[in-house]
Design an enzyme around this catalytic site. Structure first.
Site, PDB file in Angstrom:
ATOM      1  N   ASP A 112     -18.943 -17.192  10.056  1.00 51.46           N
ATOM      2  CA  ASP A 112     -20.233 -17.133   9.441  1.00 51.46           C
ATOM      3  C   ASP A 112     -20.211 -16.993   8.210  1.00 51.46           C
ATOM      4  O   ASP A 112     -19.384 -16.565   7.294  1.00 51.46           O
ATOM      5  CB  ASP A 112     -19.767 -15.775   9.735  1.00 51.46           C
ATOM      6  CG  ASP A 112     -19.016 -15.196  12.027  1.00 51.46           C
ATOM      7  OD1 ASP A 112     -19.836 -14.965  12.016  1.00 51.46           O
ATOM      8  OD2 ASP A 112     -17.958 -16.312  11.801  1.00 51.46           O
ATOM      9  N   ASP A 144     -17.756   7.302  19.436  1.00 56.30           N
ATOM     10  CA  ASP A 144     -18.924   7.155  18.558  1.00 56.30           C
ATOM     11  C   ASP A 144     -19.836   7.547  18.971  1.00 56.30           C
ATOM     12  O   ASP A 144     -20.611   8.699  19.996  1.00 56.30           O
ATOM     13  CB  ASP A 144     -18.841   6.305  17.492  1.00 56.30           C
ATOM     14  CG  ASP A 144     -18.417   5.757  16.057  1.00 56.30           C
ATOM     15  OD1 ASP A 144     -19.074   6.462  15.359  1.00 56.30           O
ATOM     16  OD2 ASP A 144     -17.143   5.967  15.635  1.00 56.30           O
ATOM     17  N   PRO A 151     -27.948  -8.398  17.079  1.00 52.85           N
ATOM     18  CA  PRO A 151     -27.404 -10.282  17.481  1.00 52.85           C
ATOM     19  C   PRO A 151     -25.763 -10.928  16.917  1.00 52.85           C
ATOM     20  O   PRO A 151     -25.685 -11.916  17.590  1.00 52.85           O
ATOM     21  CB  PRO A 151     -27.977 -11.004  16.708  1.00 52.85           C
ATOM     22  CG  PRO A 151     -29.276  -9.858  16.270  1.00 52.85           C
ATOM     23  CD  PRO A 151     -29.134  -8.452  16.313  1.00 52.85           C
ATOM     24  N   ASP A 152     -25.428  -9.926  16.166  1.00 54.26           N
ATOM     25  CA  ASP A 152     -23.637 -10.431  16.062  1.00 54.26           C
ATOM     26  C   ASP A 152     -23.013 -10.061  16.863  1.00 54.26           C
ATOM     27  O   ASP A 152     -21.713  -9.856  16.299  1.00 54.26           O
ATOM     28  CB  ASP A 152     -24.016 -10.572  14.370  1.00 54.26           C
ATOM     29  CG  ASP A 152     -22.745 -11.006  13.973  1.00 54.26           C
ATOM     30  OD1 ASP A 152     -22.388 -12.181  14.655  1.00 54.26           O
ATOM     31  OD2 ASP A 152     -21.882 -11.080  12.844  1.00 54.26           O
ATOM     32  N   ASP A 163     -22.929   7.351  27.831  1.00 47.62           N
ATOM     33  CA  ASP A 163     -22.927   8.464  27.102  1.00 47.62           C
ATOM     34  C   ASP A 163     -22.888   9.650  27.274  1.00 47.62           C
ATOM     35  O   ASP A 163     -23.793  10.245  28.059  1.00 47.62           O
ATOM     36  CB  ASP A 163     -24.762   8.409  26.689  1.00 47.62           C
ATOM     37  CG  ASP A 163     -25.649   8.847  25.748  1.00 47.62           C
ATOM     38  OD1 ASP A 163     -25.034   9.906  25.487  1.00 47.62           O
ATOM     39  OD2 ASP A 163     -26.846   8.381  25.335  1.00 47.62           O
ATOM     40  N   HIS A 177     -23.394   4.293  12.731  1.00 42.62           N
ATOM     41  CA  HIS A 177     -22.230   4.251  12.844  1.00 42.62           C
ATOM     42  C   HIS A 177     -21.171   3.916  14.167  1.00 42.62           C
ATOM     43  O   HIS A 177     -20.138   2.827  13.527  1.00 42.62           O
ATOM     44  CB  HIS A 177     -22.378   5.969  12.438  1.00 42.62           C
ATOM     45  CG  HIS A 177     -20.686   6.203  12.652  1.00 42.62           C
ATOM     46  ND1 HIS A 177     -19.743   5.897  13.043  1.00 42.62           N
ATOM     47  CD2 HIS A 177     -19.735   6.243  10.866  1.00 42.62           C
ATOM     48  CE1 HIS A 177     -18.310   6.701  12.265  1.00 42.62           C
ATOM     49  NE2 HIS A 177     -19.114   6.761  10.955  1.00 42.62           N
ATOM     50  N   ASN A 191     -20.310 -18.225  15.092  1.00 37.82           N
ATOM     51  CA  ASN A 191     -21.552 -18.113  15.647  1.00 37.82           C
ATOM     52  C   ASN A 191     -22.514 -18.961  14.838  1.00 37.82           C
ATOM     53  O   ASN A 191     -23.683 -18.682  14.917  1.00 37.82           O
ATOM     54  CB  ASN A 191     -21.819 -16.882  16.141  1.00 37.82           C
ATOM     55  CG  ASN A 191     -21.838 -16.026  15.917  1.00 37.82           C
ATOM     56  OD1 ASN A 191     -21.735 -15.924  14.594  1.00 37.82           O
ATOM     57  ND2 ASN A 191     -22.582 -14.961  15.971  1.00 37.82           N
ATOM     58  N   ASN A 269     -12.345  11.856   5.199  1.00 34.15           N
ATOM     59  CA  ASN A 269     -13.039  11.777   3.748  1.00 34.15           C
ATOM     60  C   ASN A 269     -13.344  13.227   3.179  1.00 34.15           C
ATOM     61  O   ASN A 269     -14.381  13.192   2.115  1.00 34.15           O
ATOM     62  CB  ASN A 269     -15.234  10.940   4.402  1.00 34.15           C
ATOM     63  CG  ASN A 269     -15.045   9.741   4.952  1.00 34.15           C
ATOM     64  OD1 ASN A 269     -13.825   8.934   4.916  1.00 34.15           O
ATOM     65  ND2 ASN A 269     -15.751   9.885   6.208  1.00 34.15           N
ATOM     66  N   VAL A 284      -1.474  10.270  17.902  1.00 34.84           N
ATOM     67  CA  VAL A 284      -2.638   9.628  16.945  1.00 34.84           C
ATOM     68  C   VAL A 284      -2.810   8.677  16.313  1.00 34.84           C
ATOM     69  O   VAL A 284      -1.071   9.643  15.354  1.00 34.84           O
ATOM     70  CB  VAL A 284      -3.529  10.490  17.342  1.00 34.84           C
ATOM     71  CG1 VAL A 284      -4.493  10.108  16.146  1.00 34.84           C
ATOM     72  CG2 VAL A 284      -4.293  11.138  18.454  1.00 34.84           C
ATOM     73  N   SER A 340     -13.802   6.527   7.918  1.00 42.02           N
ATOM     74  CA  SER A 340     -14.027   5.414  10.021  1.00 42.02           C
ATOM     75  C   SER A 340     -13.549   3.787   9.805  1.00 42.02           C
ATOM     76  O   SER A 340     -13.684   3.650  10.492  1.00 42.02           O
ATOM     77  CB  SER A 340     -15.715   5.853   9.801  1.00 42.02           C
ATOM     78  OG  SER A 340     -15.864   7.536  10.393  1.00 42.02           O
TER      79      SER A 340
END
Length: 587
Positions: A112, A144, A151-152, A163, A177, A191, A269, A284, A340
């Site tokens: 890459d 999220d 593309p990647d 959703d 995000h 790729n 944050n 968690v 994040s």
């Protein structure tokens, strides 16, 4: 005395095989040679030798670099033929060594083009981890803002998501995000485009719970956790958080944990002395952020709820992945900061661990915890268990454990699941081997009234027909492979096992060895049964070889070779029948 003689001959054979095995030390790739002249050789003498080399072999030796003058190290373009000539020439008396200028390559670095930006992947030693595992078979749910297939991410496999913000199946991203987070976990890699991801053979389950503005409710988040657990997710990543404890959320987390889901969340944050929710809940794994210098990011929460630290940017450094520009909805490789960004690093490594076979959530956490790079003094719990280390985690997960994935990979990499392995002549064909085994059993069935089926007979049949043929593709680092080739060969193949060719030696591929074995073992009941089994196995091997691969040294591969194998195969069966009839008949 006979047993001692046989043991000595066996040991001598193995010793000869090992002593003649060159190993990895001489199997490197090179296109030039290194000539290292003796340190005390005068400069004029070196110049004379170089001139003679240029004239005789039409080559142009040169100093390897400006620093090679003191050591008199020269390089010259050349192959193994030139190497052999130089090593046998008069030059050898004036040099320390003449050897291949082997080419070493970096460990699995992806192609890459912007991978060089991703300091954060190298800081967790991802390339060493990739040598063992890339997350195949594991599904990571990204809870999220949704995930868009930029593309990647085209080569990354997606599974059905949802959703929860707009109550629809398509969970595309309208913020950027979530797509960035998904890229850290499983960006399409190797790729020739963009950047890389940690567990790039893992699957992504996109679950949108945050709107385009970045906000979402605990009811949607809790539902998405249950959805992930019910629809096959192995790992949940939540790069989100806030204040306020929720029983609904706790219950959802407990539900997923009990179904074997590993749950990971960002610590937050706010530069606060405790992680935000949901990172603070039991079951968690809360993740704090590290900058490019492996220090705590200035924004990262710390203290209670921080279980481990991973790259998240900070102090000017960023995490680079492909995402979308929310204003234009076009793909862009962008640098983000935050816990994040740290959480999906842990989710990606968890996918590598699970792909090895360690799947229970508490065991995955234990591997992450024990493999983390420890920080000696961390009184405020900036780093939890320490810094995330993908290579150490994979190594620890594999320790003392041979999983199905390991075995499958061994079968694949060493040949037995690779179709080309069976076609290109590099290994023993599977179908003929099966034919040899079945053939020996069929011949033994014809003598069922005279010999008992038991370990001595069956082991002899295996030794005579196929050997432990799967060992022919067994490699352990630089150990000699010849002993494995010997163990993986039937008796008729022993004559060519050391050389590794497929041409049968007529001394081994005949009735000779079964006759000798019967003579030696006749007076020992178990040994005699083994010899009878060997005769049957050799008979099956020779008869099948006469049909599929009648290639015999000095006899060619035509009618003469076929006739030789058929005649000897029938003689072996006759020998077994004679020996069996001479034994006590079974009532």
């Amino acid at each position: 005395m006979r047993k001692l003689l046989i043991l000595c001959l066996f040991c001598l054979g193995i010793g000869f095989a090992i002593s003649n095995f060159t190993g990895l030390a001489t199997r490197g790739e090179f296109d030039s040679l290194v000539i290292d002249f003796k340190d005390n050789l005068p400069a004029g003498e070196i110049d004379r030798e170089l001139a003679e080399l240029s004239k005789e072999y039409r080559i142009a030796p040169r100093l390897n670099s400006q620093f090679s003058q003191v050591e008199h190290v020269y390089v010259v373009k050349g192959d193994r033929t030139l190497l052999t000539k130089l090593q046998g020439s008069s030059l050898s008396k004036d040099v320390e060594s003449i050897e291949p200028n082997y080419i070493y390559r970096s460990s699995i670095a992806p192609n890459d083009p912007q991978y060089s930006k991703q300091w954060h992947l190298r800081s967790i030693h991802i390339e060493q981890a990739w040598e063992e595992n890339r997350g195949k078979g594991i599904t990571v749910a990204i809870i999220d803002t949704g995930v868009s297939k930029v593309p990647d991410l085209e080569q990354t496999e997606f599974v059905k998501g949802y959703d929860f913000v707009n109550d629809k199946v398509n969970a595309d991203d309208d913020n950027g995000h979530g797509t960035h987070v998904a890229g850290t976990v499983a960006q399409s890699t190797n790729n020739n485009y963009g950047v890389a991801g940690i567990a790039y053979e893992a699957k992504i389950m996109p679950l949108k719970v945050l709107s385009g503005s970045g906000g979402g409710t605990i009811s949607d988040i809790a539902e998405s956790i249950r959805f992930a657990a019910d629809n096959g997710a192995n790992i949940v990543n939540m790069s989100l958080g806030g204040g306020g404890e929720s029983q609904v959320m706790k219950d959802a987390i407990e539900y997923a944990h009990n179904k074997g889901v590993v749950i990971i969340a960002a610590a937050g944050n706010e530069n606060a002395e405790s992680a935000s929710y949901p990172a603070r809940y039991a079951h968690v794994i809360g993740v704090g952020a590290l900058d490019a210098q492996d220090e705590r990011a200035e924004f990262s929460n710390y203290g209670a709820g921080v279980n481990i630290a991973a790259p998240g940017g900070g102090h000017g450094s960023k995490i680079w992945q492909e995402t979308i520009d929310p204003t234009t909805n076009t793909p862009i490789i962008s640098g983000f900061q935050g816990t994040s960004m740290a959480a999906p690093h842990v989710a990606g490594v968890a996918a590598l661990i699970e792909s090895i076979g360690v799947t229970a959530p508490d065991e995955v956490y234990a591997v992450l915890q024990q493999s983390a790079r420890k920080i000696e003094s961390d009184p405020q719990n900036f780093y939890g268990a320490g810094h995330l280390d993908a290579a150490a985690a994979v190594k620890l997960a594999q320790k003392g454990k041979i999983t199905f994935n390991d075995f499958f990979r061994w079968l694949r990499d060493n040949g037995y699941l690779n179709l080309r392995f069976w076609i290109d002549g590099g290994a023993i064909a599977l179908l003929p081997k099966l034919g040899m085994v079945l053939g020996s059993y069929l011949l033994a069935f014809l003598l069922r009234n005279y010999v008992p089926f038991g370990f001595p007979l069956v082991s002899g049949m295996v030794a005579g027909s196929t050997g432990l043929f799967f060992l022919r593709g067994f490699y352990i680092f630089d150990l000699p492979q010849t002993p494995f080739r010997i163990l993986g060969s039937s008796i008729p193949e022993l004559g060519n096992a050391i050389s590794g060719t497929s041409i049968l030696n007529p001394l081994f591929a005949s009735v000779l060895i079964p006759v000798l074995l019967l003579i030696v073992c006749w007076s020992y009941p178990q040994g005699k049964l083994f010899s009878i089994g060997t005769s049957l196995g050799v008979a099956a091997c020779l008869l099948v070889s006469a049909v599929v691969a009648p290639n015999v040294w000095l006899l060619g591969d035509g009618v003469v070779a076929r006739s030789f194998l058929v005649v000897n195969g029938l003689l072996c069966f006759g020998l077994a029948k004679f020996a069996a009839r001479g034994d006590t008949q079974i009532v």
